[in-house]
Design an enzyme around this catalytic site. Structure first.
Site, PDB file in Angstrom:
ATOM      1  N   SER A 123       1.297  22.821  71.875  1.00 23.45           N
ATOM      2  CA  SER A 123       0.693  23.464  70.399  1.00 23.45           C
ATOM      3  C   SER A 123       1.127  24.642  70.313  1.00 23.45           C
ATOM      4  O   SER A 123       1.232  25.556  70.903  1.00 23.45           O
ATOM      5  CB  SER A 123      -0.713  23.227  70.513  1.00 23.45           C
ATOM      6  N   GLU A 125      -0.774  26.745  68.815  1.00 21.78           N
ATOM      7  CA  GLU A 125      -1.851  27.659  69.192  1.00 21.78           C
ATOM      8  C   GLU A 125      -1.553  28.558  70.532  1.00 21.78           C
ATOM      9  O   GLU A 125      -2.091  29.272  70.456  1.00 21.78           O
ATOM     10  CB  GLU A 125      -3.070  26.685  69.556  1.00 21.78           C
ATOM     11  N   TYR A 147      -9.005  26.717  74.053  1.00 24.38           N
ATOM     12  CA  TYR A 147      -8.325  25.619  73.753  1.00 24.38           C
ATOM     13  C   TYR A 147      -6.754  25.989  73.966  1.00 24.38           C
ATOM     14  O   TYR A 147      -5.885  25.314  74.770  1.00 24.38           O
ATOM     15  CB  TYR A 147      -8.271  24.901  72.363  1.00 24.38           C
TER      16      TYR A 147
END
Ligand code: NAP
Ligand code: G4F
Length: 322
Positions: A123, A125, A147
């Site tokens: 990801s 992220e 996460y």
């Protein structure tokens, strides 16, 4: 007929990937976790074309059994606790599933059949507090949520299994991708659904968090092709997949409300409840490696994507009201 296992098949990406692989002639095995209610809304239209098997990223033996029984050519690991705010409330669960779950699945592949190709859903992220703009495959990671931290572990364990055991294991570093099948808690869908409810007179406000953060948003249906292309490449490598364009949450509101002739400023309320303990302010992909080596290109742009999502929610809600 090649066989592919998809974990997370009941999720947004799992449903699009399953459709894509069925169209390519694959036997698709979808791993689903046991729940007391059915979670097949996104795959009910293709349920007869796939094989659904129970398993869980928490449970090593269920993963070994799955790989042993179906001897897949390809495994796509899309399952995760994927909602960033939940990762602050459930950091240990997020680590168990989103990080360690990947090791369990890699172990299953390594032990049962190391010839199996493996895709990990990494990801953007992971870039978090970005070290450079735009972000490419070599940009250092600086995750800003449990996460993001879990995904960095998952990313490196995938690289490590490739380098330690010579597995064809790759990570797709995908930037945000959305669709009418997106979960209602993610900001694009929260906005498209909120706009539709306001337009139909069901509510008169939409409460959001930080309107200034920026994301590189693309269409999920386009991105699953990137996953497949990575596993067809001659060499196992990691790729960034994104559009190379960034917009703020405010831009998103403006576009979605304008689409139904409303002004977002009359309805959007900023609510500190939706602020995050640490924010990812800006994401923008440099997908040039995927463009060149995979010949991958996004087909649907930001405006069309958001309009598609608002239209789908208007249609869905109108049917419910009827
Ligand atoms: P999603 O809609 O939240 O789907 C997540 C899937 O994981 C669901 O099928 C869920 O099953 C399953 N799952 C959760 N915990 C599990 C467990 N313990 N064992 C087995 N399955 C489990 O996510 P998505 O948007 O499709 O994203 C797919 C993957 O890509 C995720 O790994 C996500 O982190 C990653 N990713 C997504 C984006 C994006 O913008 N969408 C960008 C980069 C990376 P239930 O239906 O039972 O909940
Ligand atoms: O839609 P979001 O919740 O997505 P986020 O956090 O970027 O994560 C998604 O994309 C990642 C890829 O970069 C995936 F790995 C991950 O699994 C997931 O699919 O939030 C986007 C932005 C954030 O900056 C957030 O602070 O929107 C901002 N935002 C503002 N108001 C809001 C809200 N987000 C949500 N969910 N809800 C709000 O009310």
């Amino acid at each position: 007929m090649p066989t592919a296992i998809i974990t997370g098949i009941t999720g947004q990406d799992g449903s699009y990937l399953a459709e894509f692989l069925i169209a390519k002639g694959y036997h698709v095995i979808g791993m689903v976790r046991r729940s007391s209610t059915i979670t097949f809304q996104r795959i009910k239209h293709i349920q007869d074309d796939i094989t659904i098997i129970q398993g869980d990223l928490h449970d090593q033996s269920s993963l070994v059994d799955l790989v042993e029984r179906y001897q897949p050519d390809e495994v796509y690991n899309l399952a995760a606790q994927s909602f960033v705010p939940t990762s602050w409330n459930q950091p240990v669960l997020t680590g168990e599933v989103t990080a360690l779950g990947v090791t369990r699945l890699l172990e299953a592949v390594r032990l049962v059949n190391p010839e199996t190709k493996f895709y990990q859903a990494s990801s953007s992220e992971m870039f978090g507090k970005v070290r450079e703009v735009p972000q490419n495959e070599n940009t250092p990671f600086y995750p800003r949520s449990p996460y993001g931290v879990a995904k960095v572990y998952a990313h490196w364990i995938t690289v490590n299994y490739r380098e330690s055991y010579d597995l064809f294991a790759v990570s797709g570093i995908l930037f945000n991708h959305e669709s009418p099948r997106r979960g209602l808690e993610f900001v694009t869908r929260k906005i498209s659904y909120g706009v539709a409810r306001i337009k139909l007179g069901l509510t008169n406000e939409l409460r959001l968090g930080n309107l200034e953060s920026r994301r590189d948003w693309g269409y999920a249906g386009d991105y699953v092709e990137g996953m497949w292309l990575m596993l067809q490449h001659s060499i196992p490598k990691d790729f960034v997949i994104g559009t190379g364009v960034t917009h703020s949450v405010r831009d998103l509101c403006e576009l979605a409300f304008n689409h139904v002739d409303l002004d977002y400023q009359d309805y959007v309320v900023q609510d500190p409840r939706f602020y995050r303990p640490a924010e990812v302010d800006l994401l923008i992909a440099d997908p040039s490696k995927a463009f060149q080596e995979l010949k991958w290109q996004p087909r649907i742009g930001f405006e069309d994507l958001i309009q598609m999502m608002v239209d789908a929610d208007l249609k869905r809600l109108a049917l419910e009201i009827d």
